[in-house]
Motif scaffolding. Structure first.
Motif, PDB file in Angstrom:
ATOM      1  N   SER A  36       5.436  19.684  14.377  1.00  0.00           N
ATOM      2  CA  SER A  36       6.264  20.503  15.255  1.00  0.00           C
ATOM      3  C   SER A  36       6.870  19.695  16.386  1.00  0.00           C
ATOM      4  N   ASP A  43      15.633  25.773  14.131  1.00  0.00           N
ATOM      5  CA  ASP A  43      14.989  26.487  15.242  1.00  0.00           C
ATOM      6  C   ASP A  43      14.054  27.588  14.745  1.00  0.00           C
ATOM      7  N   ASP A  46      10.889  25.999  13.468  1.00  0.00           N
ATOM      8  CA  ASP A  46      10.073  25.496  14.573  1.00  0.00           C
ATOM      9  C   ASP A  46       9.362  26.654  15.277  1.00  0.00           C
ATOM     10  N   GLU A  47      10.094  27.759  15.458  1.00  0.00           N
ATOM     11  CA  GLU A  47       9.502  28.942  16.089  1.00  0.00           C
ATOM     12  C   GLU A  47       8.373  29.512  15.221  1.00  0.00           C
ATOM     13  N   HIS A  51       4.421  29.918  16.169  1.00  0.00           N
ATOM     14  CA  HIS A  51       3.694  31.176  16.022  1.00  0.00           C
ATOM     15  C   HIS A  51       2.454  30.983  15.150  1.00  0.00           C
TER      16      HIS A  51
END
Length: 99
Positions: A36, A43, A46-47, A51
């Motif tokens: 990461s 994006d 990566d989010e 999480h």
């Protein structure tokens, strides 16, 4: 009568294996964090990784708590069986001078 035996060696190995379980999960989490940091290039991905890391950290915390409880219990069980075995052996061993 049921045949019941307990392997204290197996209980010790089980406790050792459980301790290693958390370490292995921790290594996977570290690898995910490392991936990461460099970013996946997307994006949304990566989010999602961020999480998932949070969920994994929470799950790893719970696994470690359960492993600690199991490990403590296994130690007590192993000590009890070892003590019982020694007591039985002592009780069944003729005292010196008696035959």
């Amino acid at each position: 009568m049921a045949d019941f035996t307990v392997s204290t060696e197996f209980l010790a190995k089980l406790a050792q294996d459980l301790k290693g379980c958390g370490d292995e999960l921790d290594q996977g989490l570290k690898a995910l964090k490392e991936a990461s940091r460099t970013g996946t290039g997307f994006d949304f991905l990566d989010e999602a990784c961020g999480h998932f890391q949070g969920k994994w950290e929470y799950g790893l915390k719970k696994v470690r708590e359960c492993v600690k409880i199991l490990d403590d219990g296994l130690d007590k069980v192993q000590q009890s069986y070892d003590g019982t075995e020694q007591s039985i052996t002592k009780a069944l061993t003729p005292a010196a001078g008696q035959s």
